[in-house]
Design a protein around this motif. Structure first.
Motif, mmCIF file in Angstrom:
data_model
loop_
_atom_site.group_PDB
_atom_site.id
_atom_site.type_symbol
_atom_site.label_atom_id
_atom_site.label_comp_id
_atom_site.label_asym_id
_atom_site.label_seq_id
_atom_site.Cartn_x
_atom_site.Cartn_y
_atom_site.Cartn_z
ATOM 1 N N THR A 304 0.876 -1.173 0.000
ATOM 2 C CA THR A 304 0.000 0.000 0.000
ATOM 3 C C THR A 304 0.906 1.213 0.000
ATOM 4 O O THR A 304 2.079 1.109 0.378
ATOM 5 C CB THR A 304 -0.910 0.057 1.238
ATOM 6 O OG1 THR A 304 -0.100 0.079 2.418
ATOM 7 C CG2 THR A 304 -1.861 -1.114 1.277
ATOM 8 N N ASP A 377 -6.426 0.043 -7.799
ATOM 9 C CA ASP A 377 -7.166 -0.311 -6.591
ATOM 10 C C ASP A 377 -7.174 0.848 -5.609
ATOM 11 O O ASP A 377 -6.170 1.091 -4.934
ATOM 12 C CB ASP A 377 -6.491 -1.539 -5.954
ATOM 13 C CG ASP A 377 -7.223 -2.010 -4.712
ATOM 14 O OD1 ASP A 377 -6.739 -2.980 -4.088
ATOM 15 O OD2 ASP A 377 -8.255 -1.407 -4.351
ATOM 16 N N TRP A 379 -8.234 1.083 -2.825
ATOM 17 C CA TRP A 379 -8.088 0.651 -1.443
ATOM 18 C C TRP A 379 -6.628 0.565 -1.009
ATOM 19 O O TRP A 379 -6.330 0.275 0.146
ATOM 20 C CB TRP A 379 -8.756 -0.714 -1.236
ATOM 21 C CG TRP A 379 -10.247 -0.611 -1.264
ATOM 22 C CD1 TRP A 379 -11.040 -0.741 -2.357
ATOM 23 C CD2 TRP A 379 -11.106 -0.336 -0.172
ATOM 24 N NE1 TRP A 379 -12.357 -0.565 -2.014
ATOM 25 C CE2 TRP A 379 -12.440 -0.316 -0.681
ATOM 26 C CE3 TRP A 379 -10.910 -0.121 1.201
ATOM 27 C CZ2 TRP A 379 -13.537 -0.077 0.131
ATOM 28 C CZ3 TRP A 379 -12.006 0.109 2.002
ATOM 29 C CH2 TRP A 379 -13.308 0.138 1.468
ATOM 30 N N ARG A 380 -5.705 0.773 -1.940
ATOM 31 C CA ARG A 380 -4.295 0.652 -1.555
ATOM 32 C C ARG A 380 -3.527 1.947 -1.770
ATOM 33 O O ARG A 380 -2.299 1.968 -1.765
ATOM 34 C CB ARG A 380 -3.652 -0.509 -2.308
ATOM 35 C CG ARG A 380 -4.177 -1.861 -1.807
ATOM 36 C CD ARG A 380 -3.353 -3.034 -2.274
ATOM 37 N NE ARG A 380 -3.555 -3.329 -3.681
ATOM 38 C CZ ARG A 380 -2.554 -3.404 -4.557
ATOM 39 N NH1 ARG A 380 -1.319 -3.187 -4.189
ATOM 40 N NH2 ARG A 380 -2.806 -3.686 -5.819
ATOM 41 N N ILE A 440 -13.172 6.431 -0.219
ATOM 42 C CA ILE A 440 -12.282 5.303 0.078
ATOM 43 C C ILE A 440 -10.904 5.836 0.466
ATOM 44 O O ILE A 440 -10.328 5.472 1.489
ATOM 45 C CB ILE A 440 -12.150 4.363 -1.149
ATOM 46 C CG1 ILE A 440 -13.495 3.722 -1.479
ATOM 47 C CG2 ILE A 440 -11.094 3.287 -0.869
ATOM 48 C CD1 ILE A 440 -13.474 2.920 -2.766
ATOM 49 N N SER A 445 -10.255 3.373 3.412
ATOM 50 C CA SER A 445 -9.038 2.562 3.332
ATOM 51 C C SER A 445 -8.005 2.928 4.398
ATOM 52 O O SER A 445 -7.361 2.035 4.941
ATOM 53 C CB SER A 445 -8.440 2.602 1.935
ATOM 54 O OG SER A 445 -8.003 3.904 1.621
ATOM 55 N N LYS A 448 -8.968 1.098 7.426
ATOM 56 C CA LYS A 448 -8.747 -0.343 7.281
ATOM 57 C C LYS A 448 -7.272 -0.688 7.435
ATOM 58 O O LYS A 448 -6.918 -1.618 8.144
ATOM 59 C CB LYS A 448 -9.245 -0.769 5.899
ATOM 60 C CG LYS A 448 -9.281 -2.246 5.691
ATOM 61 C CD LYS A 448 -10.318 -2.630 4.626
ATOM 62 C CE LYS A 448 -10.252 -4.147 4.435
ATOM 63 N NZ LYS A 448 -10.040 -4.514 3.051
ATOM 64 N N GLU A 453 -10.898 -0.441 11.342
ATOM 65 C CA GLU A 453 -12.135 -0.384 10.562
ATOM 66 C C GLU A 453 -13.389 -0.765 11.333
ATOM 67 O O GLU A 453 -14.501 -0.611 10.836
ATOM 68 C CB GLU A 453 -12.018 -1.247 9.296
ATOM 69 C CG GLU A 453 -11.985 -2.740 9.553
ATOM 70 C CD GLU A 453 -10.563 -3.244 9.709
ATOM 71 O OE1 GLU A 453 -9.704 -2.455 10.189
ATOM 72 O OE2 GLU A 453 -10.295 -4.398 9.383
#
Lengths: 571, 279, 580
Positions: A304, A377, A379-380, A440, A445, A448, A453
C-alpha cells in the motif's frame, strides 16, 4: 445526546453504501440504528442535498513531537500572518501556516471534516513529549508510530538473527511508549548519521558498525510485524529519499518483502511515495517514476502507499531522514535544524518553497497524482501531503480537486514548468476519481490499513460517531467541471461530529473537545518478555543517559488512552 | 486645512496600538469618523476618540493630510502603518514600530522613537530628532536577509541602537550620533551612514549595500578584507567626507564580497595595520 | 573613567545557598561579593574581605571584595542576584536579554555596609515586607506517614541537567538522605522547607495578612481581569502541566506569557530563528564526542554533574572517558571549569562574535588579515580550527557568556553557523546549557500551544512574539505592564533594578512555595508545592528529553500544586468573563 442526520447522500465504502439517501443515528458517541434513538427528542441535522461520510482518517501527518515543535520554534515568520483568535469560551487561539500550533491543527482538521490523524514518526526517548502535544490537539483521535529502524537493540537482534527476541522487544517498546506501529525512515541511516555519514544510503549498502543493510532491516521488521500480528504493516520511508533515480530503491524495497504477505494482507506500506519516485541521473534530468511504481503496485497486492502530494507554496520539510535534510540544506540554502536522539534515531528540518515555474518542483508535483490515477485499486492508495513536507494538510481539498477533475489538473498545468511536465505521464491521464473513490481514499481505506475499521472510517452501527457532512449535492454537481465547489465544500464542512458531539457547524468551531490516543498492546509470552527486559536492563545504563524506569510512560500520563489489544503468534 | 490634531486624553500606561493613525486612514473622513477608528489600549478594544481629543479637518486625499500628535506617545505601536502619502508629526516621543511598512509620505518625530523604526519600510521619509532604539529599518525575526527596509529614507539626529538596517534591501538610513553593534546585519542592499561611533560587528553577514562609519569602531570583523582608501562617499541625501578605509565583505555570507564597509581613517588609528594589505 | 569590566553569573556557592535560603546569611555572604584579581586589589589598596562600592552607569552597590583566581586583571565578577542587578545594564539591544555581562565599572573601597536582600529594593514605590522567619512554622499535620522509603531513579529538579539517578531516603515524611546529587541538588532536597510559605496572604495597608485560599484566588483573578496588559512570568521551576494552564490563563486575560529564558537562553532562540540549530541528546554526545568545547559557561559551578554524567569525564559507549577526549574552554576569564581544559582561550569581553567569525574563516581556509582577533592571536585561532576539523564528533556547549554579552542572539547565531559549517568536515553539534530544570519544557509547551516559545503577547486575542517588545524584561523596564503574575521564579532577584522599580508600581501576584524577594513586594501570595518533591510533573532536560518528576513526600496541609491553583484561577477568571 442523540442526533439524527436526515436525508443526506451517504458514502460508506466499508459498508458498500454508494451515495444512497439515508438517515444516520447517533447515540452515546456511537452510530446506532434508527430504532435506538428517541425520534422526538433527538436533535436533527437536515442533510438534504448534502454528502455524509465518516470523518476523515489521515495516516501520515507530522502534527506532534520534538521535531514538529522545533519546526515551530525555528520559523517565527510562519506564524506572523496565519493565526486564530480566541473566541469567547468556545475557541482558543494559535498561529502558524506550515507549522501550526496545536489548537489550530485540531480545529483546521475538524473544519475539513477530518477526525483521526496519525503522527507517523516519534523518537521513543522523547515520545512523552509527542504525547503531551497530541494531548493538546483538540477534537481529533490520534496515535503515533515510533521510529525503530536505527534502534541499537533492534539492530543487534537483527544482526544476530534473533527475530523472536526482536519481536518481543518491539512489543515491549510499543507498550512502554504507547506506540501504534513500526516506523522505518531511510532505514539504518540514522545510525550512520551518528558519525555524520549515511547521505544517500543505498538499500543494499551495509550500515557502519553493523553487518546489516537497509533491506535486511526492512525484511527483519516485516517478519516481526507478521509475528506480532500488528494492525498496521511496517510503515516505510524508503532510502535515498530526494535523490534522482531513487524510484528503483522504492521498487527494491517493495519487492524485498513480496514473499512475506500473510492472509492476503499487505506486508508493507510505503509512505509519501512521491519523494522516492524520481527517475533521472541528476536534478537536471530528474523525471517521474510514477508509472513504474504504479505498475508494480498494480501487479503486487502486498503493497500500500500514500502519496506525499506536493502543493505549490510554502512548506517545512521535517523528517527523521536527517542525512537527507543535510542534503536539502545544501540544495536550498537557508535554515537547517538537526536533532540526534541517542541509541535510536535523528531528525532534520529545512523550510522549503515549492515553486510552479521550477522544473524539479513541477516534476515532484506530477508524481503523487500520477500514481493515484494509475493505481487501479483505490483501497491501496491514501491521500497525504506528508504534512508539512510537501504542503500543509489544509490543502487536502485542493488535492481532492486534482483527483476528481482533469480540468483542475489542466488549469494548474498551465502555470507550471513545461519541461517538467514532459517528464511525467500526468498530462496524458484522463481518469477522474468519483466521490465514492474519494471517500475510500480519505476515510475507508486508511481506517482499514490501520486496523481500525471496526470503529473508524465508516457509518455502520458500532462505528464511532465521527461524521462529516459536506455542502455538496452529488445529484446536481458535475465534479469534473465544478471541482471548485467540491474544494470549497471540503475546506469548510457544513457539520462535523466527533464522538457524537457537534464540533463544527457551517465551517466554524462550536465546541472544544479532546479525543483519544490509540496504542497497541501486543501480548507476548511472559518468559520471553522477561528475557528481553533483562537484555534491556543490562544495556540501558551503558547506552542511554536516562534510567529505564523514567523511560517508560505511565498510562496515567495520557489524557484518554485506548489500547488496541493484539495477540502475537509467539509461543 | 488638511491638519488633524490628536492630543492624548490621559497618560498612557500600557501599549497603545495606533496602526489606524495614518493619512490614508484619516483622509476623506470627518473628525467623528476618525474618532470611530479602532485602537487598542493593551487588551481593551477602544476607539481613537476614547484615547485622543481630535480636532481639525483632514483633506480628501492622503497627500493632503497632516496629522499632528501633541504630547507623549511613547507607548504607541505602529503609528503610520502602511501610509502612502501625507504627513505625521509627533511633538514628543513616538513609541515603537513607527512607520511600519510605510510606502510614502513623511513622519517627523520631535522626541525619541523606540524599536523597529521604519520596520519593513518601502518608501517615504522618517525623521527622528531624538534617539531611536534597536532594529531601525529592520526585518522581523526569522525572515531571511533582504526582508527589511527596501526604500525610502530614515534620518536619526540622535543615536540609534543595535542592528540598524537589519536585513535591509534598499533605501538610506543616516544617523547623526552613535550606533550600537551589528549595524547592517543581514543587509543585501541600501545605504547606512553613521556620523558617530559604532560599538562593533559592523556589516555582519552583509551581502551587498554600503555602510559608512565616520567615528570609531573597535575592531573589524575578520570576514572583511581591506580593498582601498576613499576620500568621500555619497549616502543619499548626504555626502560623507573621509578619508575612509574601504573593506569588502562579508566573505562568509557571500564569497563575492559585494558589501562595502567604509570606516574613517582619522578616527581609527588602531586599524593602521590593515594598510599593509593595500598596494 | 571606568577601569573594569563587570561580569555576573552563577557560582556553586550562590546556587547552594539559594536553595538553603535567599534570606540567609550564607546567601548574602556568597552573593553580595565582588571577585577580583589579586593584582587589581593590590593596585587599588583593597583588602581581601573588605567592602567596596561598585559603580556603573546604571547604579551602584556595596559588596564584599574577595580575591579570586577565577578572574583576571581588569575583570570583576559578581554572582547573579539582587546585588548584581543594581549595577547591570538594562539595555537588551532589542532582544529581551539585558546586558548582564561586559559592563564598564569602577571599584572603590567604602565604609558603607552591605545591604540586606530586601533593603536593596526598599527605595521604590512599595515597601518590601520584612519577613520574620522565626515567626513562621510549618502547620502540624494531622497524619504523618511513617516508615522509611528508599526512592530510586529520582528526577532532580534544580538545573537543566535533570539528573534522574538520584536515590532519596524518606523517613516519617522527611527527606533524610540523598545519593548521587550534586551539592546544589542535595541542598535543594535537604532544605526545601526553609523559608517556606504556608498560608495564602494579601497585602493590606502595607502588611501581609493571612487569608483563605478562596479569597486569595478571588483577589488574584480580580487583578488579572482588571488589567489591560498583565504579564504572567516565570514558569521555569514548575511542570509542563502547570505551563499549559498558564498559557490558557494568559489567553483568557489577554496578557503576555513569558518564562525565564528571556533572561537566559532567549537569545539562543533568536539565533535559532535565523538559522536553525544542529543538536543531539546528551547520551549521543556522551557516547560519541571526542572533542568538547565549553564556551562562555562554567559547568563545574552551574551544572555540577554535567562533566561527569554527560560530557568531559563521562563514560560513553564509543568514547570511554576523559583520556579519549579533547576539551577546549573559551571564556573571558579563567573560570573554575577552565582547569580541565586541554586548550584555554581567553577572549576579550564582548568579542565572542568576532572570535567565532574568525574560526569560521579558518575552518574554510579563508585568509584572516588581522593578526589578532578578539584578543586572541591568529595562530591560536588556526590551531583551534584544526582541532575542530579533525574531531570525529565535536560538541559546542555554551552558556550566558554568549547570550548575555553584546550581540545577544547574533552571538549564538554565529556559533550555530560555525557548527553547521563544521558539518562539511565532520560530525558536530551544539547544545545550550539550560539553567532551570524546566525552562526547556516550558519553552516547548508555549511553542506548541501558541506557535512561539516565549515572550508571547496575547493582548489582541492571538499570539504575537517580538522580543524587545513582548519580552517581560523590557516590558517591566519600560513600565508597560499594569499587573504581574509571578510563578516559580524570582524576577526581583534577577531583573535589572529599573524593572523591579516598575514592578513595585503595579499589583503583583506571587505563586511560589517559598519566600522570594518578589514576595516581599507582592499583593497576593499563594503558596504551592514543589514539583519533583511533593507533586508529579513533566520536565524537559536541556536537550529536550522529557522526564516525569514524581512526588516522594506529601505537601504540607492546605498546600496545593501549581496546577491546582492555576485551575482555580482559570475557573474564577472564566466566571468573571463569561458568567457563571
Amino acid at each position: 445526546m442523540e442526533w439524527i442526520i436526515k436525508n443526506g447522500f451517504v458514502y460508506d465504502p466499508l459498508n458498500n453504501v454508494k451515495g444512497e439517501k439515508m438517515d444516520i443515528a447517533i447515540k452515546n458517541g456511537k452510530i446506532v440504528s434508527l430504532s435506538q434513538v428517541n425520534e422526538r427528542e433527538a436533535k436533527v441535522v437536515d442533510a438534504s442535498g448534502m454528502v455524509v461520510m465518516a470523518g476523515g482518517v489521515d495516516i501520515h501527518s507530522h502534527i506532534a513531537g520534538p521535531k514538529v515543535n522545533a519546526g515551530r520554534i525555528m520559523r517565527p515568520e510562519d506564524h506572523y500572518k496565519v493565526y486564530m483568535r480566541i473566541m469567547g469560551n468556545v475557541r482558543r487561539s494559535g498561529s502558524g501556516r506550515t507549522t501550526p500550533s496545536t489548537n489550530i491543527i485540531g480545529y483546521k482538521y475538524a473544519r475539513m471534516g477530518w477526525t483521526t490523524v496519525i503522527e507517523p514518526a516519534t523518537p521513543p526517548l522523547k515520545t512523552r513529549h509527542t504525547h503531551e502535544e497530541l494531548d493538546d490537539i483538540p477534537i481529533i483521535d490520534k496515535a503515533c508510530f515510533p521510529l525503530l529502524d536505527s534502534n541499537w537493540f533492534i539492530l543487534n537482534y537483527l544482526e544476530k538473527g534473533e527475530i523472536e527476541k526482536c519481536a518481543a522487544f518491539i512489543a515491549w517498546i510499543l507498550k512502554a511508549i504507547k506506540g501504534y506501529a513500526i516506523k522505518l525512515v531511510d532505514p539504518g541511516s540514522a545510525e550512520a548519521w551518528g558519525w555524520g555519514k549515511g547521505v544517500g544510503l543505498h538499500c543494499d549498502e551495509p550500515i557502519p558498525g553493523y553487518n546489516l543493510t537497509p533491506l535486511d532491516i526492512v525484511k527483519g521488521l516485516c517478519k516481526v510485524n507478521q509475528i506480532l500480528n500488528l494492525p498496521h504493516p511496517i510503515h516505510v520511508h524508503c532510502n535515498r529519499l530526494g535523490f534522482p533515480g531513487n524510484y528503483t530503491c522504492t521498487l527494491e524495497t517493495m519487492d524485498s518483502v513480496s514473499g512475506l504477505a500473510k492472509n492476503g494482507l499487505p506486508s508493507i506500506h510505503i509512505t509519501h511515495v512521491q519523494f522516492t519516485g524520481y527517475t533521472g541521473e541528476s536534478w537536471a534530468s530528474v523525471g517521474s517514476g510514477g508509472e513504474e511504481i504504479a505498475k508494480y503496485v498494480n501487479n503486487n497486492k502486498h503493497v500500500t502507499l500514500d502519496l506525499g502530494q506536493v502543493v505549490f507554496g510554502e512548506a517545512t520539510t521535517m523528517t527523521a531522514d536527517a542525512p537527507f535534510e543535510f542534503t536539502l540544506y545544501h540544495l536550498s540554502p537557508g535554515k537547517w535544524s538537526n536533532a540526534d536522539v541517542e541509541v535510536e534515531t535523528s531528525a532534520g528540518i529545512v523550510p522549503y518553497k515549492y515553486k510552479r515555474k521550477n522544473y524539479v518542483n513541477t516534476v515532484q508535483w506530477t508524481i503523487g497524482l500520477e500514481i493515484a490515477l494509475l493505481v487501479k485499486d483505490p483501497w491501496r492508495v491514501f491521500m497525504t501531503t506528508d504534512h508539512p513536507n510537501a504542503g500543509p494538510f489544509t490543502k487536502y481539498p485542493t488535492v481532492i480537486g486534482w483527483l476528481v477533475s482533469r480540468k483542475a489538473r489542466e488549469k494548474t498545468m498551465e502555470t507550471v514548468n513545461k519541461r517538467g511536465l514532459r517528464k511525467s505521464a500526468l498530462p496524458t491521464i484522463d481518469r477522474e476519481y468519483d466521490l465514492y473513490e474519494i471517500t475510500i481514499l480519505t476515510r475507508a481505506s486508511p481506517a482499514k490499513i490501520l486496523g481500525l475499521e471496526k470503529e473508524k472510517g465508516h457509518l455502520g452501527v458500532g462505528a464511532d460517531a465521527d461524521v462529516a457532512i459536506y455542502n455538496i449535492n452529488p445529484e446536481k454537481i458535475d465534479l469534473s467541471k465544478d471541482y471548485k465547489e467540491l474544494v470549497k465544500a471540503f475546506k469548510r464542512a457544513a457539520y462535523t461530529f466527533k464522538n457524537g458531539e457537534l464540533v463544527v457547524k457551517d465551517g466554524e468551531i462550536v465546541k472544544h473537545t479532546y479525543g483519544k490516543t490509540y496504542y497497541v498492546n501486543c501480548r507476548i509470552p511472559s518468559d520471553l518478555e522477561k528475557l528481553v527486559v533483562d537484555d534491556v536492563k543490562a544495556k540501558f545504563k551503558e547506552w542511554y543517559s536516562v534510567s529505564l524506569n523514567n523511560y517508560v510512560i505511565g498510562d496515567e500520563e495520557i489524557r484518554s488512552l485506548k489500547p488496541l489489544e493484539v495477540e502475537s503468534s509467539l509461543k | 486645512m488638511g491638519e488633524v490634531t490628536l492630543k492624548p486624553k490621559f497618560t498612557f500606561h500600557v501599549p497603545v496600538e495606533m496602526f489606524n493613525v495614518s493619512p490614508d486612514m484619516f483622509s476623506a473622513k470627518t473628525v467623528k469618523e476618525i474618532g470611530e477608528l479602532k485602537a487598542y489600549e493593551g487588551n481593551r478594544e477602544k476607539k481613537l476618540s476614547d484615547l485622543f481629543d481630535i480636532e481639525g479637518e483632514p483633506g480628501g486625499k492622503p497627500e493632503e493630510v497632516t496629522i499632528i500628535v501633541k504630547g507623549d506617545i511613547s507607548k504607541a505601536r505602529r503609528l503610520g502603518k502602511g501610509m502612502t502619502a501625507g504627513k505625521i508629526v509627533v511633538e514628543g516621543n513616538a513609541g515603537h514600530m513607527v512607520g511600519y511598512g510605510m510606502r510614502g509620505g513623511i513622519i517627523t518625530i520631535h522626541g525619541n522613537a523606540g524599536l523597529w523604526v521604519g520596520c519593513k519600510m518601502k518608501d517615504g521619509v522618517i525623521e527622528i530628532f531624538g534617539n531611536a532604539e534597536d532594529n531601525v529599518g529592520g526585518s522581523l525575526r526569522g525572515e531571511k536577509p533582504g526582508k527589511g527596509m527596501s526604500g525610502g529614507v530614515i534620518l536619526i539626529h540622535g543615536n540609534a541602537g543595535a542592528e540598524v538596517g537589519r536585513g535591509m534591501k534598499g533605501g538610506s538610513i543616516i544617523v547623526d550620533g552613535d550606533v550600537g553593534p551589528l549595524v547592517g546585519v543581514d543587509m543585501v542592499g541600501g545605504n547606512i551612514g553613521v556620523k558617530g561611533n559604532c560599538e562593533g560587528k559592523a556589516g555582519a553577514r552583509m551581502k551587498g549595500g554600503r555602510i559608512v562609519i565616520c567615528g570609531s569602531i573597535p575592531e573589524i570583523l575578520p570576514s572583511f578584507y581591506i580593498e582601498e582608501v576613499r576620500e568621500s562617499i555619497k549616502v543619499k541625501p548626504e555626502k560623507f567626507t573621509g578619508p575612509f578605509y574601504v573593506f569588502i565583505g562579508d566573505a562568509l555570507a557571500d564569497i563575492k564580497c559585494n558589501g562595502r564597509l567604509l570606516v574613517s581613517i582619522n578616527n581609527n588609528p588602531h586599524l593602521k595595520p590593515y594598510e599593509k594589505f593595500l598596494e | 573613567m571606568f577601569t573594569f569590566t563587570l561580569i555576573t553569573g552563577r557560582t556553586l556557592e550562590q546556587g547552594r545557598n539559594l536553595e538553603i535560603g535567599k534570606f540567609s546569611k550564607g546567601y548574602l555572604n556568597s552573593v553580595a561579593v565582588c571577585e577580583m584579581a589579586k593584582e587589581d586589589m593590590e593596585k587599588l589598596g583593597i583588602k581581601d574581605g573588605s567592602n567596596v562600592k561598585v559603580k556603573t552607569a546604571y547604579g551602584e552597590v556595596v559588596v564584599k571584595a574577595v580575591t579570586s583566581a577565577s578572574t583576571t586583571p581588569g575583570i570583576i565578577f559578581i554572582p547573579m542576584g539582587a546585588w548584581a542587578n543594581m549595577v547591570v545594564n538594562p539595555n537588551s539591544q532589542g532582544s529581551g536579554m539585558p546586558t548582564l555581562k561586559g559592563i564598564p565599572a569602577t571599584v572603590e573601597p567604602t565604609s558603607e555596609q552591605v545591604s540586606a536582600l530586601e533593603d536593596l529594593i526598599s527605595m521604590f514605590h512599595k515597601k518590601p515586607i520584612k519577613i520574620d522567619f522565626s515567626q513562621i512554622s510549618p502547620p502540624s499535620s494531622t497524619s504523618t506517614a511513617s516508615g522509611e522509603y528508599n526512592f530510586k531513579d529520582v528526577v532532580c529538579c534544580f538545573c537543566g541537567c535533570v539528573c534522574d539517578d538520584l536515590e532519596v531516603v524518606v523517613k516519617d515524611s522527611t527527606i533524610k538522605s540523598v545519593k548521587n546529587a550534586c551539592a546544589i541538588g542535595m541542598a535543594k532536597l535537604l532544605n526545601y522547607n526553609n523559608e517556606r510559605v504556608y498560608k495564602p496572604m494579601i497585602r493590606k495597608n502595607g502588611k501581609l495578612v493571612e487569608v483563605s485560599l478562596e479569597e486569595a484566588i478571588e483577589a488574584a483573578a480580580n487583578i488579572l481581569v482588571n488589567a489591560k496588559y498583565p504579564i504572567l512570568y516565570g514558569w521555569s521551576s514548575t511542570s509542563n502541566e502547570a505551563m499549559r494552564l498558564g498559557v490558557r490563563l494568559a489567553e483568557l486575560v489577554g496578557g503576555v506569557v513569558d518564562n525565564t529564558s528571556v533572561i537566559c537562553h532567549g537569545p539562543t532562540v533568536l539565533g535559532t530563528q535565523q538559522v536553525g540549530v544542529v543538536t543531539a541528546t546528551l547520551g549521543q554526545i556522551r557516547n560519541r564526542a571526542d572533542l568538547i568545547i565549553f564556551w562562555g559557561c562554567n559547568p563545574l559551578h552551574a551544572h555540577p554533574r554535567h562533566t561527569v554524567r554527560y560530557s568531559a569525564m563521562a563514560k560513553g559507549w564509543f568514547i570511554k572517558g576523559r583520556k579519549e577526549r579533547k576539551i577546549i574552554i573559551v571564556d573571558v576569564r579563567p573560570s573554575p571549569t577552565s582547569r580541565i581544559a586541554d586548550l584555554f582561550i581567553q577572549v576579550k569581553p564582548g568579542r565572542d562574535y568576532e572570535l567565532i567569525t574568525a574560526l569560521r574563516m579558518a575552518i574554510k581556509d579563508h585568509t584572516i588579515e588581522a593578526e589578532e582577533v578578539a584578543g586572541v592571536p591568529r595562530d591560536k585561532i588556526l590551531q583551534m580550527a584544526d582541532m575542530l576539523r579533525s574531531a570525529k564528533f565535536g560538541v559546542l556547549f555554551f552558556g550566558m557568556g554568549l547570550t548575555m554579552t553584546t550581540g545577544k542572539g547574533r552571538n549564538i547565531e554565529e556559533a550555530i553557523k560555525l557548527v553547521q559549517d563544521l558539518n562539511e568536515w565532520t560530525k558536530f553539534v551544539i547544545l545550550p546549557m539550560r539553567g532551570h530544570f524546566n525552562v526547556a519544557g516550558t519553552n516547548a509547551v508555549m511553542a506548541w500551544l501558541t506557535g512561539f516559545p516565549y515572550a508571547i503577547d496575547l493582548s489582541l486575542g492571538y499570539p504575537r512574539h517580538n522580543p524587545g517588545l513582548t519580552s517581560s524584561t523590557d516590558i517591566l523596564i519600560r513600565g508597560d505592564a499594569d499587573a504581574a503574575l509571578i510563578i516559580a521564579s524570582d524576577p526581583a532577584s534577577h531583573f535589572p533594578q529599573q524593572a523591579i522599580e516598575n514592578l513595585t508600581r503595579i499589583p503583583v501576584i506571587v505563586i511560589d512555595p517559598r519566600w522570594s524577594l518578589t514576595s516581599t513586594i507582592a499583593d497576593v501570595i499563594i503558596p504551592t508545592a514543589f514539583v519533583g518533591i511533593e507533586v508529579d510533573g513533566v520536565v524537559y532536560r536541556m536537550d529536550g528529553v522529557p522526564l516525569k518528576a514524581k512526588s516522594i513526600v506529601k505537601p504540607p496541609p492546605g498546600i496545593l500544586s501549581d496546577e491546582e491553583v492555576l485551575k482555580m484561577n482559570i475557573k474564577k477568571v472564566e466566571e468573571k468573563k463569561f458568567g457563571g
